[in-house]
Enzyme design. Structure first.
Site, PDB file in Angstrom:
ATOM      1  N   GLN A 184       0.806  -1.207   0.000  1.00 31.02           N
ATOM      2  CA  GLN A 184       0.000   0.000   0.000  1.00 31.02           C
ATOM      3  C   GLN A 184       0.846   1.267   0.000  1.00 31.02           C
ATOM      4  OE1 GLN A 184      -2.849  -0.263   3.221  1.00 31.02           O
ATOM      5  NE2 GLN A 184      -3.567  -2.258   2.553  1.00 31.02           N
ATOM      6  N   HIS A 213      -0.887   0.058   5.273  1.00 28.10           N
ATOM      7  CA  HIS A 213      -1.491   1.115   6.086  1.00 28.10           C
ATOM      8  C   HIS A 213      -0.593   2.341   6.303  1.00 28.10           C
ATOM      9  CE1 HIS A 213      -4.586  -1.832   8.082  1.00 28.10           C
ATOM     10  NE2 HIS A 213      -4.534  -1.952   6.756  1.00 28.10           N
ATOM     11  N   GLU A 267     -15.013   3.864   9.118  1.00 28.59           N
ATOM     12  CA  GLU A 267     -15.547   4.897   9.997  1.00 28.59           C
ATOM     13  C   GLU A 267     -15.456   6.289   9.395  1.00 28.59           C
ATOM     14  OE1 GLU A 267     -14.268   2.849  14.284  1.00 28.59           O
ATOM     15  OE2 GLU A 267     -13.659   4.900  13.799  1.00 28.59           O
ATOM     16  N   TYR A 283      -9.633   7.809  19.244  1.00 28.34           N
ATOM     17  CA  TYR A 283     -10.710   7.244  18.432  1.00 28.34           C
ATOM     18  C   TYR A 283     -10.756   5.714  18.465  1.00 28.34           C
ATOM     19  CZ  TYR A 283     -11.943  11.904  17.531  1.00 28.34           C
ATOM     20  OH  TYR A 283     -12.370  13.205  17.742  1.00 28.34           O
ATOM     21  N   TYR A 302     -10.368  -9.867   9.344  1.00 24.49           N
ATOM     22  CA  TYR A 302     -10.584 -10.423   8.005  1.00 24.49           C
ATOM     23  C   TYR A 302     -10.266 -11.917   8.024  1.00 24.49           C
ATOM     24  CZ  TYR A 302     -11.357  -5.989   5.652  1.00 24.49           C
ATOM     25  OH  TYR A 302     -11.896  -4.800   5.245  1.00 24.49           O
TER      26      TYR A 302
END
Length: 381
Positions: free
Chosen positions: A94, A156, A250, A260, A271
């Site tokens: 990513q 990420h 979210e 959060y 997953y």
């Protein structure tokens, strides 16, 4: 046993039971996509995994390609050669060249900002650099932010760049996947929204400035992988959207110093296995999302609609949905989502970023080896 005593015993028993989990203000109802109603023009094709999109004051678009290339799309759709001066990126998983932001004072300083995955001691991390844009490329490139510590792995990284009304810069970042517990550590940059000045210095009013062992750039924490962020044009507040685990995307409006929840509380599951993550849905001292998706939409970019071409859409939230293959529109009232609609599903394309052009039309980039920059107009225009 008297009736009065029975009531007392019943109340005592109820008081000893755990409180039921409280959810956020609203869970997505998963609306069916709305087909048609738009004219969709291909502005440019041949983009390789386009990731970030921003418009220059002269109407041209600047686009990042994840492998590490920065291109300009002319008003006629002409795609430039890769610009020079782009920092070296780690194009793996990513990671790669991610977001691009155009300085609000670009007309006088010609400055743009890039977020990307950068190699260094210990592995890779999200970084931000800025430089001056010329016709050939970037000059005077300076790295103004580096996530620390750098870690192994390829997941990420986040990341969006947002210019706040007070002149500071928000940078969103991921938890680096297998290091998700770091999202709760104030000594680590992973899983945080950070706030810096445009030259990379730390604003004196950041919530953790002066606390020993805490990274002073942190604005909010407990995030998983924030890939969409924008300023609400009405309130001036930051809004974000983050990839959750399975069933846990979210929408949030991060506030200074608040937690959060990830990975302690989440509406998602692991997953593959579906196993519960963390301690449940709610915990004291941790914020609830404004809205969440289960199944997920796999959000890309986020913006607020500020044009006039789409009547009734003023200040609505627009989100690129990759797994949803959709442009997602949310209507907000008093900070609460009161309506969700989905469009462009007929394209069967992963929408990575979405922006509003100076002409009031909506522009999206589709995430594919043969990615496109598309213009979305009302059918009558």
């Amino acid at each position: 046993m008297s009736r009065k005593l029975k009531i007392v015993v019943a109340l005592a028993t109820l008081a000893c039971q755990p409180a039921p989990a409280q959810g956020p203000q609203q869970k997505s109802p998963q609306p069916e996509p709305i087909a048609g109603g738009f004219r969709i023009d291909t502005v440019a094709g041949g983009l390789v995994n386009p990731w970030g999109l921003a418009q220059l004051p002269d109407g041209r678009w600047i686009v990042t390609e994840k492998p590490g290339r920065l291109r300009i799309v002319g008003k006629d759709g002409t795609l430039s050669q890769p610009l020079t001066g782009v920092p070296a990126v780690v194009d793996r998983g990513q990671g790669g060249l991610l977001d691009v932001g155009v300085d609000p004072q670009f007309a006088t300083n010609r400055t743009i900002y890039l977020s990307y995955s950068e190699a260094g001691e210990g592995g890779v991390g999200t970084s931000v650099a800025r430089g001056q844009l010329t016709e050939m490329g970037l000059e005077g490139v300076t790295v103004i932010y580096q996530q620390g510590p750098k870690l192994a792995g390829a997941g990420h990284f986040g990341s969006r760049i947002v210019f706040a009304p007070d002149g500071t810069l928000f940078i969103t970042q991921g938890d680096r996947q297998q290091y998700r517990d770091s999202a709760q550590s104030l000594a680590a940059g992973q899983g945080k929204v950070v706030r810096i000045n445009k030259d990379g210095t730390i604003p004196k009013d950041n919530p953790f400035v002066g606390r020993a062992g805490v990274r002073p750039e942190i604005y909010s924490y407990g995030h998983r992988n924030v890939q969409g962020a924008a300023i609400n044009p009405v309130t001036g507040r930051l809004w974000t959207i983050e990839h959750g685990p399975n069933g846990g995307d979210e929408l949030n409006h991060p506030e200074a110093g608040k937690n959060y929840g990830w990975p302690v509380i989440t509406y998602g599951r692991e997953y593959g296995t579906g196993i519960k993550i963390g301690e449940g849905f709610v915990k004291d001292g941790m914020e609830q999302p404004v809205y969440y998706w289960d199944p997920v939409i796999a959000p890309g970019g986020l913006t607020f609609y500020t044009g006039d071409a789409f009547p009734g859409w003023k200040n609505n939230v627009l989100i690129g949905g990759m797994r949803a293959n959709a442009l997602v529109r949310l209507v907000l009232e008093n900070g609460t989502v009161v309506k969700e609609e989905r469009y462009l599903n007929e394209l069967k394309a992963r929408i990575r970023d979405v922006q509003v052009g100076a002409d009031g039309f909506i522009y999206v980039v589709t995430d594919a080896p043969d990615g496109k920059l598309l213009r979305v107009r009302p059918a009558a225009r």
